[in-house]
Every structure is written in C-alpha cells, then in structure tokens.
Design a protein around this motif. Structure first.
Motif, short mmCIF file in Angstrom:
data_model
loop_
_atom_site.label_atom_id
_atom_site.label_comp_id
_atom_site.label_asym_id
_atom_site.label_seq_id
_atom_site.Cartn_x
_atom_site.Cartn_y
_atom_site.Cartn_z
N ALA A 133 65.45 -14.06 4.37
CA ALA A 133 64.88 -14.77 3.23
C ALA A 133 63.96 -15.89 3.67
CB ALA A 133 66.01 -15.33 2.36
N ARG A 134 64.31 -16.56 4.74
CA ARG A 134 63.50 -17.69 5.18
C ARG A 134 62.12 -17.24 5.63
NH1 ARG A 134 63.09 -21.71 10.26
NH2 ARG A 134 61.55 -22.99 9.27
N ARG A 135 62.02 -16.01 6.06
CA ARG A 135 60.76 -15.51 6.62
C ARG A 135 60.03 -14.56 5.67
NH1 ARG A 135 64.61 -16.56 10.30
NH2 ARG A 135 64.00 -17.36 12.35
N THR A 136 60.43 -14.58 4.41
CA THR A 136 59.86 -13.66 3.42
C THR A 136 59.39 -14.44 2.19
OG1 THR A 136 61.37 -11.90 4.13
CG2 THR A 136 60.33 -11.63 2.00
N TYR A 137 58.23 -14.06 1.67
CA TYR A 137 57.75 -14.61 0.40
C TYR A 137 58.18 -13.65 -0.69
CZ TYR A 137 54.60 -17.03 -2.86
OH TYR A 137 54.08 -17.74 -3.91
N TYR A 138 59.05 -14.12 -1.60
CA TYR A 138 59.65 -13.25 -2.60
C TYR A 138 59.13 -13.62 -3.99
CZ TYR A 138 63.21 -11.12 -5.61
OH TYR A 138 63.85 -10.40 -6.58
N PRO A 177 50.67 -7.74 8.12
CA PRO A 177 51.69 -8.16 7.15
C PRO A 177 52.23 -6.96 6.39
CG PRO A 177 49.72 -9.55 7.01
CD PRO A 177 49.37 -8.36 7.87
N LEU A 178 53.40 -7.13 5.81
CA LEU A 178 53.99 -6.08 5.00
C LEU A 178 54.12 -6.56 3.56
CD1 LEU A 178 56.97 -3.77 5.86
CD2 LEU A 178 56.94 -4.97 3.68
N ILE A 179 53.60 -5.80 2.62
CA ILE A 179 53.73 -6.09 1.20
C ILE A 179 54.48 -4.93 0.58
CG2 ILE A 179 52.53 -6.53 -0.97
CD1 ILE A 179 50.18 -7.59 0.63
N GLY A 180 55.66 -5.22 0.03
CA GLY A 180 56.49 -4.13 -0.48
C GLY A 180 57.13 -4.45 -1.81
N PHE A 187 55.73 -11.34 5.42
CA PHE A 187 56.32 -10.35 4.53
C PHE A 187 56.27 -10.87 3.10
CE2 PHE A 187 58.03 -9.76 8.70
CZ PHE A 187 58.16 -8.39 8.85
N LEU A 188 55.72 -10.06 2.19
CA LEU A 188 55.73 -10.34 0.76
C LEU A 188 56.53 -9.24 0.07
CD1 LEU A 188 54.79 -11.72 -1.89
CD2 LEU A 188 52.75 -10.26 -1.79
N LEU A 230 46.44 -13.15 -4.38
CA LEU A 230 46.00 -14.18 -3.43
C LEU A 230 46.58 -13.92 -2.04
CD1 LEU A 230 46.20 -17.52 -5.49
CD2 LEU A 230 44.29 -15.93 -5.23
N TYR A 231 47.86 -13.53 -1.99
CA TYR A 231 48.50 -13.25 -0.70
C TYR A 231 47.78 -12.09 0.00
CZ TYR A 231 52.11 -12.16 2.77
OH TYR A 231 52.78 -11.93 3.94
N THR A 232 47.46 -11.05 -0.75
CA THR A 232 46.82 -9.88 -0.14
C THR A 232 45.44 -10.21 0.39
OG1 THR A 232 48.00 -8.55 -1.79
CG2 THR A 232 46.30 -7.44 -0.49
N PHE A 233 44.68 -11.02 -0.35
CA PHE A 233 43.37 -11.45 0.13
C PHE A 233 43.51 -12.21 1.45
CE2 PHE A 233 41.67 -9.91 -3.68
CZ PHE A 233 40.31 -10.17 -3.80
N THR A 234 44.53 -13.02 1.56
CA THR A 234 44.72 -13.87 2.74
C THR A 234 45.33 -13.11 3.91
OG1 THR A 234 45.26 -15.59 1.11
CG2 THR A 234 45.57 -16.17 3.41
#
Length: 777
Positions: free
Chosen positions: A552-557, A534-537, A435-436, A407-411
C-alpha cells in the motif's frame, strides 16, 4: 540510518599524501588528459556519458566476477571466465550498455575511438586506470577498489573504497602500460562485437535514409529484441567456436580445457536449491560448453560453428515453454525515455518510439497549437461529462478520481526521473509510486477508463492486457507465472505504463505476489534509478479491498465504486462510443515536451507536500501544466480537477473499521488501565457472515500507529487498539472519554449527559490525515 561522519568511506591518497575528497571529474580530468586505458570491475552507461565522453580515446577492459565454485585452474576458465563471458552475452549486457550511451558516444564506439573488451578464457582480476596526454606528456595512474560507476564514489554507501593517485610517475605508468599491452590485451575480445556494431550501423544507415541525410545527425541506436537475440546467439557461438580454440592454439590456455568443458556440469546439483535462477542460467552456458565438444573422443575437439550455433539457439529458448513465449508477446507498447538525448532546441523530448517499420527509434513529442490544446481538453471534458451524466450519485469530488488517473498516465513515462529529483534520500522514492490501482466495482466503467487513457496517450485502445488471460486457467503454477510475466513486461526498458485489466485480488493479498512485484520493484527503482514501466491496473472492489502494508505504501490507489445507471446503459454505451471516436494523443505529445522542459530546468520544484495529509504531490507539476493548458485555451479549470493527491486507500480502510465498530460495538472491549480496545479479530469469519479472507483484510487496513505496542498490536487473535486515537480516526464519539466542562457567559446549569438527546452530544470530526503521513511522517 545515518552513517558515522568520522568514518571516511572513500580514502584518496594523492602522490603519497592523504587529500580531501576529489570530485569524479577531477580524478578523471578530461581537460588535462585525453586518453584513458583501464581495467575495471564495471562501467555504467551513465558514468561513461558523464565523465568519459570528452576523452579522445578510451580503452576499457572489464574484470571477471569471481565464481564461488571455481576451485581448480581448469574451473577458473570454464566456470569463471568462460561462463561469465557467455552469461554477459546471453543477458544482452553489451547491447544494453551500448544502447545506454549517448548518440555521440555510440558514434565514437563505431569509429573505434572508444573500446570495451572482456577476457573469455582467463579470469581478469586486475584493476587500474591509466590517463595520459600525448601532447603535454602528463600521466596519471589510479589504483584502488573503485569501478567506473557512481556508486563507487558515493560516500553515503556502506562500503570502503581506496583510491591511490600517482601523477607523472613515469616508471609506474610505463610498467602498467606494458603490462596491459603484453599480458592483458592478448586475452581480450571486444565486448561490443562486430555483430553488435554492424546491427547498430545498419540502423543508423536506415535512419539516415529515412531522414534523407547522407550522415545521420544525433541518431540514437536502440535495437529491438529480435535483433539483440540474433546478436547474442552469434556472439555466444563465436566465443566457443573461435575464442577458446584460438587461445588453445596460441597455448595461452591448455589443450585440456576441452576436457574441463565437457566435465563442467559435474556436481551442480549441490547448489541448485539456494540459487535456482542463477543455476538455471549457469547450467545453460555450462551445457553449451559441454555439448560444443565431441562427447567420446580421447582428445575432444570443438564442434563446427554451424552445430554450435544450432545448440545455442535451442539453449536460449529451452528454459521457456510455448505458453511463456506466448505470454511475453502480450506486451508490445514501447516508449523509451532517454534524458541524455533530450534536446529541447531541436524539439527532442528525450522520448523515443520505434518507427512504423520497427527498424530504428524516432523522437516522440510535438508542441501543439492552442486550437489543438483546446480540442484535447474538450475531449477529456466530454469523457468526464459522460461519467457526470450516467454514473449513479456522481459528485465532482468523485470525478476527480477519473481525472487523476489521466494525469498519472500522462506523467508515467517520466516518473523514474521525477523520483530522483523529488528524493532527498533513496527511501523518499517510495513517495513516487510506480503502481496505480483503480479499485472499482463491476459496471463502474473502469475498463473503459483504461481504454480511454490508452487512447489519450498512445492513440489506440489495444494495449490493454487482461490479467486473467496472461496464462490459461489450467496452467501449472499459473499465479506465479502471471506475476513473472508482468515483471517481464515492466522491465523491457520501456517507460510506457503496463495497462492491466481485472487484477485478481490474490495479487494484493498474498505476500509472495504483491510484495515481490511492488515492493521489490520499488526498492530496485529507488536504489538503482532507471526506466521501469509503471503499472496501471484495475481490480474489483467489493467493499473490502485491502493491500499488504508494504504494498500500500508504494501504490497510488483510486477507488471507483459507483456504477453506471442500469436504465441508461444503452445510452451511456452509445455516448462513450461516440466520444472515443474523437480521442487522440495530440495533447499527450505536447505534454511530454512541456514536462521535458521542466525536467531540464534546475529551478523546477519537485517536493510539493500537501499540508493536510502530509503526502508528496508527485503530480504537482503535471497539474501546473494542465492549469496552463486551460489558461491558454481560454477555458475555466473544471470542478473535477484534482488539486492534490487523493487518499482513497486510507479512506477505504477508515470506512471499513468505522462500519465494523458501529455495527459491532459490543465486540470492542475497553481496558481502562491502558485506555485501549481489545477486539477478537477471529470473529470475522464466514460463520458470522464475513468472507474467508476478512481477517487479513481488516488487519492490513488498521494503521500501525493506532495499535498498542506497534506491529505486535495487530498480530494474534486479539487486536489491541489505542481507544482515543481510534475514535478520532473513524470519526465517532469516544464513549469512554470524560466530557470537558463547557464554559459560557450564562451561569452553568448542571445537566446529566444521560438526559441529553444523542444528537446533542457531538464531537468535531477531525481533519483526515493521510495514511502514509501517519505511518511514516
């Protein structure tokens, strides 16, 4: 910080009288006036598109930024005017501004109705705006400190702006009009040069030929890097070889200018330590000036255009090693988000991709049939069934992590737009992370997941970048250069995510890397919204993963910490291989059309907060679209469908401290007076079986609000923690809390707690509040 409402930041005087604030559209009233001539400090594409599009003719001249090291008349030319003109071209600012214009405004530039110019040989510090209508003869003069940017008119910014408006003051209007024509225009050169306009027109012609149209309709120009590189080289050459010589011949600047150009690099070392990057750019253009003049002639002359062109080309790549150029080429996926071009009637989502030949951009997105939507959902379900079947101890709640990544990648291409719509103030933008991070153990299928989401969105699995191979191991300053390369990938103008596999732990744990990229990038996004990819890693999770608090506050983990069953790996590999042969991006192409529709609808809600953890669900409308998909396809919403944002970093942090307390309770010393726990964090060393960086991992994982005296409670050798809050957080009974009497209908019998079995002493485990909500909300 709330601004003092008594301070009027934007001061408007209309015909000598102070007036209430005027809207930008009222100041630059395109209904009353149809021509604009101006000298301004800056103009943004967004401002141009919003407020200047309806003028019949626009003529803008851009100011010259002042240079702190320009102290003499010759230095004003070489270090201020000429250096700024060369820097603007080298940084491709004209191309970026042109590309930011709507297709109709680009057409007006190509037809000569809209012009933007600069002064390469004289410092232009004037600032005025002349509006007129040749039919009604109405005129308006605007003087003041404003630029043609939205920021200039933002009353909430800590800046004072003066706006003096004079309507139908004929003498003032004629005076400034003559000033512009006689004094300023002779020193100007086009900002949108012939080289740029020819390239743009060539792309339009190519697009028209491809679409079999005589005249291209609503065709937007987005030039590739190779083309803009060639334009920059040609334009820099022309400024030196043509404009400087022309101004000397016209006696606008003295013939001694060539001497000043030759001496322009003198004393540059004094400022290099403080402004290293800026100096590097300035040194490049200064050296271009110096080497473009004969080195030993008594009366130095400018070299031939051919020699200068060769020097310019060498200068543009001199700051990069072959390794850096090779690293830049690793990112090749481009998806441009252009909301101003969005036209849902014409099925234009506002997203563009290069055509197969790479000659011009074409719209991306296409509505799918119900059958195609059903096939897309079944493909995703087949992926999820693989994890269900082959992952050890799989649960539906665990499966939500994989689905959430999809879902994150689609968005992802629209996150920068969603951030603007969901934010009441700039700080809110951090709730929509760019950031994911997938924290995973080896053998969990994280790299496969990254390839799957690449296929579902881009129809390929080859866009992945291996973090550890961006630069070879032996590269000097490898870590810093790797982060610089990633930042470069993210800032190419594309909004398709950068997919990074195996991010090394140092990136998150060392401030100079994660803070620079994550925190600084998010700050840039919230203060100046634009498309940054965005960065997905993925990164290895070793039961001790941590991030700096600001990161951490700015990252979806999302934590993927369960592995594929070793005994079933052969079967699992065969299964997922077969599933991946069926994947394509048909569903994603449909999704972008539906998301574009929601973004264009002013009634779409974007601020959906979770009542349990207090976090903004920035994917709420994505969830809505997918729920609609399942309804359209006649399929049940799967049990692995995530209804809200996951909070895995908070859970990981809580779990780490809970295990630490349960196993080493004797190391937590209770202070009755403060109802606090003191813990000697220096005990988390390798001698006691911990890793070398465990101290910082645990320190970062401890929420500030649990610490006595805030951030100070986390520093130093002893960590001081509020006992009641700490035990609630880790879900353990507080042994220092006085038990409350239990009231029942039967006569109470006094029982000593010490005689009760431990299982009888229970406390209700509190609902888990989100890490971000507790810290900041």
């Amino acid at each position: 910080m709330v601004n003092d409402p008594s301070l009027k930041k934007i001061h408007i005087v209309f015909n000598g009288q102070e007036t209430p604030p005027m809207k930008i559209s009222q100041l630059f009233d395109a209904r009353r006036f149809n021509r604009l001539t101006a000298v301004t400090g800056n103009v943004t594409a967004d401002f141009f598109n919003r407020y200047l599009s309806n003028f019949i003719k626009v003529e803008l001249a851009l100011q010259t930024p002042k240079a702190s090291d320009a102290k003499t008349a010759d230095e004003v030319i070489t270090k201020e005017a000429l250096a700024n003109a060369l820097l603007a071209v080298a940084n491709k600012r004209p191309a970026k501004l042109f590309e930011g214009l709507t297709s109709s405004n680009q057409a007006n530039v190509l037809s000569g109705l809209f012009t933007v110019e600069i002064s390469p040989v004289q410092a232009l510090h004037s600032r005025f705006y002349l509006l007129s209508n040749h039919e009604t003869h109405d005129t308006r003069v605007i003087l003041g400190s404003i630029d043609l940017t939205a920021d200039s008119f933002d009353k909430n910014r800590n800046q004072f702006e003066e706006v003096l408006v004079f309507d139908n003051d004929i003498r003032l209007f004629q005076n400034l009009s003559e000033r512009f024509k006689k004094d300023i225009r002779p020193v100007l050169r086009p900002y949108f040069t012939d080289n740029l306009l020819k390239a743009a027109q060539a792309q339009l012609n190519e697009g028209a030929k491809d679409q079999k149209q005589v005249v291209p309709e609503n065709q937007v120009v987005i030039l590739d890097n190779d083309t803009t590189d060639q334009i920059a080289a040609a334009d820099m050459t022309d400024i030196i070889s043509h404009d400087v010589q022309k101004q000397m011949d016209a006696k606008i600047i003295p013939t001694t200018t060539t001497n000043a150009m030759r001496e322009v690099t003198t004393a540059r070392s004094q400022t290099k330590d403080d402004i290293a990057r800026d100096v590097k750019q300035h040194d490049t253009v200064y050296n271009l000036q110096k080497t473009s003049v004969s080195p030993r002639a008594v009366k130095p002359k400018i070299k031939t255009r051919e020699k200068i062109y060769q020097q310019v080309q060498e200068a543009l790549i001199s700051g990069m090693t072959p390794q850096q150029r090779q690293a830049e080429k690793k990112y090749t996926t481009f998806l441009y988000d252009r909301p101003m071009e969005r036209n849902l009637v014409r099925n234009n989502s506002g997203l563009y991709v290069p055509n197969d030949a790479g000659t011009h951009p074409i719209p991306f997105g296409k509505l799918a049939t119900t059958s195609q939507i059903r096939d897309g959902l079944r493909s995703i379900d087949a992926v999820m069934k693989g994890y269900q079947k082959f992952v050890v101890d799989y649960t539906d709640d665990y499966g939500k992590r994989f689905y959430e990544a999809i879902l994150y990648t689609f968005t992802a291409p629209f996150l920068w737009e969603i951030r603007q719509k969901a934010s009441l103030n700039p700080e809110d933008g951090n709730d929509v992370p760019n950031f994911l991070v997938l924290g995973a153990t080896a053998g969990s299928g994280k790299s496969t997941l990254l390839r799957i989401i690449n296929q579902l969105t881009w129809n390929t699995d080859r866009s992945l970048i291996d973090f550890g191979t961006i630069y070879p191991t032996e590269t000097v300053q490898r870590k810093a250069k790797t982060v610089e390369a990633i930042e470069h990938y993210m800032k190419q103008g594309s909004s398709y995510p950068v997919l990074l596999d195996e991010i090394e732990p140092y990136f998150f744990q060392q401030d100079q890397y994660s803070r620079h990229l994550v925190v600084d990038t998010m700050n840039e996004l919230v203060n100046n919204p634009h498309a940054i990819a965005p960065l997905i890693g993925t990164t290895n999770y070793d039961s001790g993963f941590t991030m700096l608090r600001e990161t951490a506050r700015r990252t979806y983990y999302l934590q993927i910490d369960k592995v594929i069953n070793d005994q079933l790996k052969g079967e699992a590999n065969k299964y997922i291989y077969n599933v991946r042969q069926t994947l394509d991006n048909t569903l994603f192409k449909d999704f972008v059309m539906r998301m574009a529709n929601l973004l264009e609808d002013d009634e779409t809600p974007w601020r959906d907060f979770n009542t349990e953890n207090g976090r903004l669900d920035f994917l709420s409308n994505t969830r809505k679209i997918f729920r609609d998909y399942y309804q359209m396809a006649g399929m049940d919403v799967p049990s692995y469908f995530a209804d809200q944002i996951c909070d895995d970093f908070q859970e990981s942090s809580r779990n780490s401290w809970a295990k630490l307390y349960v196993t080493q309770a004797e190391d937590f010393k209770y202070r009755e007076a403060d109802k606090s726990l003191l813990f000697d964090i220096s005990k988390l060393n390798t001698f006691n079986g911990f890793t070398a960086d465990s101290i910082e991992k645990y320190r970062n994982a401890l929420p500030i609000e649990l610490c006595v005296d805030g951030i100070n409670g986390k520093r130093g050798k002893f960590v001081e923690i509020k006992a009641p809050e700490f035990f609630k957080w880790i879900g353990e009974r507080n042994p220092y809390e006085t038990p409350q009497p239990v009231h029942t209908e039967q006569p109470a019998t006094k029982i000593e707690n010490s005689k009760l079995p431990s299982s009888a002493i229970t406390t209700e485990k509190p609902k888990k509040r989100g890490f971000w909500a507790r810290l900041f909300g």
